[in-house]
Design a protein around this motif. Sequence first.
Motif, PDB file in Angstrom:
ATOM      1  N   MET A  56       0.811  -1.213   0.000  1.00  9.51           N
ATOM      2  CA  MET A  56       0.000   0.000   0.000  1.00  9.51           C
ATOM      3  C   MET A  56       0.849   1.269   0.000  1.00  9.51           C
ATOM      4  SD  MET A  56      -3.090  -1.253   0.028  1.00  9.51           S
ATOM      5  CE  MET A  56      -4.397  -0.318   0.784  1.00  9.51           C
ATOM      6  N   SER A  57       1.968   1.247   0.705  1.00 11.36           N
ATOM      7  CA  SER A  57       2.804   2.444   0.799  1.00 11.36           C
ATOM      8  C   SER A  57       3.551   2.736  -0.496  1.00 11.36           C
ATOM      9  CB  SER A  57       3.806   2.290   1.946  1.00 11.36           C
ATOM     10  OG  SER A  57       4.707   1.223   1.690  1.00 11.36           O
ATOM     11  N   HIS A  58       3.583   1.772  -1.429  1.00  7.22           N
ATOM     12  CA  HIS A  58       4.315   1.972  -2.683  1.00  7.22           C
ATOM     13  C   HIS A  58       3.401   2.075  -3.907  1.00  7.22           C
ATOM     14  CE1 HIS A  58       7.674   0.690  -0.136  1.00  7.22           C
ATOM     15  NE2 HIS A  58       8.460   1.255  -1.029  1.00  7.22           N
ATOM     16  N   LEU A  59       2.091   2.142  -3.699  1.00  5.86           N
ATOM     17  CA  LEU A  59       1.171   2.243  -4.837  1.00  5.86           C
ATOM     18  C   LEU A  59       1.368   3.543  -5.613  1.00  5.86           C
ATOM     19  CD1 LEU A  59      -2.118   0.825  -3.272  1.00  5.86           C
ATOM     20  CD2 LEU A  59      -0.578  -0.301  -4.892  1.00  5.86           C
ATOM     21  N   ARG A  60       1.709   4.633  -4.915  1.00  2.00           N
ATOM     22  CA  ARG A  60       1.942   5.910  -5.605  1.00  2.00           C
ATOM     23  C   ARG A  60       3.135   5.799  -6.555  1.00  2.00           C
ATOM     24  NH1 ARG A  60       2.825  10.074  -1.031  1.00  2.00           N
ATOM     25  NH2 ARG A  60       1.484   8.644   0.134  1.00  2.00           N
ATOM     26  N   PHE A  61       4.085   4.963  -6.196  1.00  2.00           N
ATOM     27  CA  PHE A  61       5.262   4.726  -7.038  1.00  2.00           C
ATOM     28  C   PHE A  61       4.853   4.076  -8.359  1.00  2.00           C
ATOM     29  CE2 PHE A  61       8.293   1.171  -7.953  1.00  2.00           C
ATOM     30  CZ  PHE A  61       9.285   1.931  -8.558  1.00  2.00           C
ATOM     31  N   VAL A  62       3.893   3.145  -8.318  1.00  2.00           N
ATOM     32  CA  VAL A  62       3.397   2.495  -9.531  1.00  2.00           C
ATOM     33  C   VAL A  62       2.691   3.508 -10.435  1.00  2.00           C
ATOM     34  CG1 VAL A  62       1.846   0.715 -10.431  1.00  2.00           C
ATOM     35  CG2 VAL A  62       3.171   0.278  -8.348  1.00  2.00           C
ATOM     36  N   VAL A  63       1.905   4.391  -9.828  1.00  2.00           N
ATOM     37  CA  VAL A  63       1.214   5.435 -10.597  1.00  2.00           C
ATOM     38  C   VAL A  63       2.232   6.306 -11.322  1.00  2.00           C
ATOM     39  CG1 VAL A  63      -0.235   7.497 -10.436  1.00  2.00           C
ATOM     40  CG2 VAL A  63      -0.798   5.455  -9.085  1.00  2.00           C
ATOM     41  N   HIS A  64       3.304   6.650 -10.637  1.00  2.00           N
ATOM     42  CA  HIS A  64       4.349   7.494 -11.225  1.00  2.00           C
ATOM     43  C   HIS A  64       4.960   6.812 -12.458  1.00  2.00           C
ATOM     44  CE1 HIS A  64       7.744  10.239 -11.507  1.00  2.00           C
ATOM     45  NE2 HIS A  64       8.557   9.194 -11.496  1.00  2.00           N
ATOM     46  N   ILE A  65       5.222   5.521 -12.373  1.00  2.00           N
ATOM     47  CA  ILE A  65       5.798   4.800 -13.511  1.00  2.00           C
ATOM     48  C   ILE A  65       4.791   4.701 -14.643  1.00  2.00           C
ATOM     49  CG2 ILE A  65       6.706   2.576 -14.284  1.00  2.00           C
ATOM     50  CD1 ILE A  65       7.935   2.172 -11.590  1.00  2.00           C
ATOM     51  N   ALA A  66       3.518   4.441 -14.317  1.00  3.99           N
ATOM     52  CA  ALA A  66       2.484   4.298 -15.345  1.00  3.99           C
ATOM     53  C   ALA A  66       2.349   5.563 -16.181  1.00  3.99           C
ATOM     54  CB  ALA A  66       1.150   3.940 -14.694  1.00  3.99           C
ATOM     55  N   ARG A  67       2.548   6.711 -15.570  1.00  3.64           N
ATOM     56  CA  ARG A  67       2.442   7.976 -16.311  1.00  3.64           C
ATOM     57  C   ARG A  67       3.495   8.077 -17.411  1.00  3.64           C
ATOM     58  NH1 ARG A  67       1.567  11.983 -11.086  1.00  3.64           N
ATOM     59  NH2 ARG A  67      -0.712  11.758 -10.938  1.00  3.64           N
ATOM     60  N   SER A  68       4.638   7.449 -17.209  1.00  3.78           N
ATOM     61  CA  SER A  68       5.706   7.526 -18.217  1.00  3.78           C
ATOM     62  C   SER A  68       5.380   6.706 -19.456  1.00  3.78           C
ATOM     63  CB  SER A  68       7.035   7.054 -17.610  1.00  3.78           C
ATOM     64  OG  SER A  68       6.986   5.682 -17.275  1.00  3.78           O
ATOM     65  N   TYR A  69       4.337   5.863 -19.382  1.00  4.70           N
ATOM     66  CA  TYR A  69       3.942   5.052 -20.538  1.00  4.70           C
ATOM     67  C   TYR A  69       2.624   5.536 -21.128  1.00  4.70           C
ATOM     68  CZ  TYR A  69       7.551   1.802 -19.003  1.00  4.70           C
ATOM     69  OH  TYR A  69       8.750   1.238 -18.646  1.00  4.70           O
ATOM     70  N   ALA A  70       2.265   6.782 -20.853  1.00  7.44           N
ATOM     71  CA  ALA A  70       0.997   7.329 -21.346  1.00  7.44           C
ATOM     72  C   ALA A  70       0.969   7.437 -22.867  1.00  7.44           C
ATOM     73  CB  ALA A  70       0.742   8.697 -20.718  1.00  7.44           C
ATOM     74  N   GLY A  71       2.143   7.519 -23.512  1.00  6.85           N
ATOM     75  CA  GLY A  71       2.202   7.714 -24.957  1.00  6.85           C
ATOM     76  C   GLY A  71       1.811   6.507 -25.788  1.00  6.85           C
ATOM     77  N   TYR A  72       1.520   5.384 -25.169  1.00  5.94           N
ATOM     78  CA  TYR A  72       1.157   4.188 -25.929  1.00  5.94           C
ATOM     79  C   TYR A  72      -0.344   4.081 -26.191  1.00  5.94           C
ATOM     80  CZ  TYR A  72       5.918   2.636 -25.145  1.00  5.94           C
ATOM     81  OH  TYR A  72       7.287   2.538 -25.147  1.00  5.94           O
ATOM     82  N   GLY A  73      -1.112   5.032 -25.688  1.00  5.37           N
ATOM     83  CA  GLY A  73      -2.530   5.040 -25.979  1.00  5.37           C
ATOM     84  C   GLY A  73      -3.335   3.988 -25.241  1.00  5.37           C
ATOM     85  N   LEU A  74      -2.787   3.420 -24.178  1.00 11.82           N
ATOM     86  CA  LEU A  74      -3.487   2.395 -23.408  1.00 11.82           C
ATOM     87  C   LEU A  74      -4.042   2.992 -22.121  1.00 11.82           C
ATOM     88  CD1 LEU A  74      -0.949  -0.543 -23.853  1.00 11.82           C
ATOM     89  CD2 LEU A  74      -3.099  -0.200 -25.076  1.00 11.82           C
ATOM     90  N   SER A  75      -5.008   2.310 -21.558  1.00 11.74           N
ATOM     91  CA  SER A  75      -5.661   2.792 -20.341  1.00 11.74           C
ATOM     92  C   SER A  75      -4.664   2.899 -19.193  1.00 11.74           C
ATOM     93  CB  SER A  75      -6.786   1.826 -19.956  1.00 11.74           C
ATOM     94  OG  SER A  75      -7.211   2.036 -18.627  1.00 11.74           O
ATOM     95  N   GLN A  76      -4.654   4.073 -18.543  1.00 12.85           N
ATOM     96  CA  GLN A  76      -3.783   4.251 -17.382  1.00 12.85           C
ATOM     97  C   GLN A  76      -4.196   3.329 -16.242  1.00 12.85           C
ATOM     98  OE1 GLN A  76      -1.044   6.868 -16.307  1.00 12.85           O
ATOM     99  NE2 GLN A  76      -0.722   5.974 -18.320  1.00 12.85           N
ATOM    100  N   GLY A  77      -5.504   3.104 -16.118  1.00 14.96           N
ATOM    101  CA  GLY A  77      -5.978   2.200 -15.087  1.00 14.96           C
ATOM    102  C   GLY A  77      -5.459   0.789 -15.276  1.00 14.96           C
ATOM    103  N   ASP A  78      -5.458   0.326 -16.523  1.00  8.90           N
ATOM    104  CA  ASP A  78      -4.953  -1.021 -16.801  1.00  8.90           C
ATOM    105  C   ASP A  78      -3.452  -1.107 -16.552  1.00  8.90           C
ATOM    106  OD1 ASP A  78      -7.451  -1.914 -17.489  1.00  8.90           O
ATOM    107  OD2 ASP A  78      -7.191  -1.579 -19.640  1.00  8.90           O
ATOM    108  N   LEU A  79      -2.733  -0.059 -16.960  1.00  8.59           N
ATOM    109  CA  LEU A  79      -1.287  -0.039 -16.731  1.00  8.59           C
ATOM    110  C   LEU A  79      -0.969  -0.065 -15.234  1.00  8.59           C
ATOM    111  CD1 LEU A  79       0.011   2.535 -19.381  1.00  8.59           C
ATOM    112  CD2 LEU A  79       0.775   0.168 -19.141  1.00  8.59           C
ATOM    113  N   ILE A  80      -1.716   0.721 -14.474  1.00 11.32           N
ATOM    114  CA  ILE A  80      -1.494   0.753 -13.022  1.00 11.32           C
ATOM    115  C   ILE A  80      -1.779  -0.608 -12.405  1.00 11.32           C
ATOM    116  CG2 ILE A  80      -2.365   1.721 -10.857  1.00 11.32           C
ATOM    117  CD1 ILE A  80      -2.843   4.359 -12.422  1.00 11.32           C
ATOM    118  N   GLN A  81      -2.863  -1.229 -12.857  1.00 10.33           N
ATOM    119  CA  GLN A  81      -3.217  -2.535 -12.299  1.00 10.33           C
ATOM    120  C   GLN A  81      -2.139  -3.570 -12.598  1.00 10.33           C
ATOM    121  OE1 GLN A  81      -7.277  -3.576 -12.887  1.00 10.33           O
ATOM    122  NE2 GLN A  81      -6.970  -5.755 -12.478  1.00 10.33           N
TER     123      GLN A  81
END
Length: 284
Positions: A56-81
């Motif tokens: 739980m304390s590292h979930l924000r870290f996953v969100v941060h990484i997911a943002r760097s892959y926003a250019g692929y046109g895929l759902s951010q929610g799916d990437l985070i999951q």
Amino acid sequence: MGTSLQTVEVLAPGQNLNAYMQAVNSFSVLTAEEEKQLAEDLYYREDLEAARRLVMSHLRFVVHIARSYAGYGLSQGDLIQEGNVGLMKAVKRFNPEKGVRLVSFAVHWVKAEMHEFILRNWRIVKVATTKAQRKLFFNLRGQKKRLGWLNNVEAEAVAADLNVDVKNVREMESRLSAYDASFDAGADEDDDTAFQAPANYLEDRRYDPSTMLEKADWTENSLAGLEGAMAQLDDRSRDILQQRWLNDGKATLHDLADKYGVSAERIRQLEKNAMKKMRVFMEA
């Protein structure tokens, strides 16, 4: 690794990403001492509550990484999951005695799950299958400085930087620039553009009556030619070809050598000569 209902809900972001991000940011960041204590509780005593707190304390870290892959046109929610799956794998394998923070250890696992998801979903046709192609796929997108195609100097620079051949860079660039096309025409397309859909020109001719008749006629003629050529061989040569090539249970050279009381080499010679005669008979 067990999780509470709250953990499950947070690990599976829904449509409201803003609410999800507010939720994960509400979890406190662990100090180095707290993290080490929790990691030891999990590693040595299999404390599942410690595992939950580390995740739980590292979930924000996953969100941060997911943002760097926003250019692929895929759902951010799916990437985070997918990244959360990688985070849980990292927590499960984290050894507190290695002297590194969990965030440094987990980055590989989080990115690996996101990469796999991107490669599975970015194109219908796979753009990268080998480890080298995957590395080139993700690095090339970062290396390209503009939307246009790389010129020769840029392609050579990318190849040198990634330690690959220029032709590999060009091939991957072509795959990245390709797009998926619908097989059928869209419902809103008019007659002037609908004909461009692959369904209208990629015709399946396997079951075309004329094609099927042609194949059947060719098969019949081939079988007739084979039977006629076989009939012109002597009995021994015909039997050798029959048992070596036409029967379901094919005989070996040694099987036929025992049958005719000659060496296996002699059977091979007879087979070779019979094949030459068959070729002449069928071409005549």
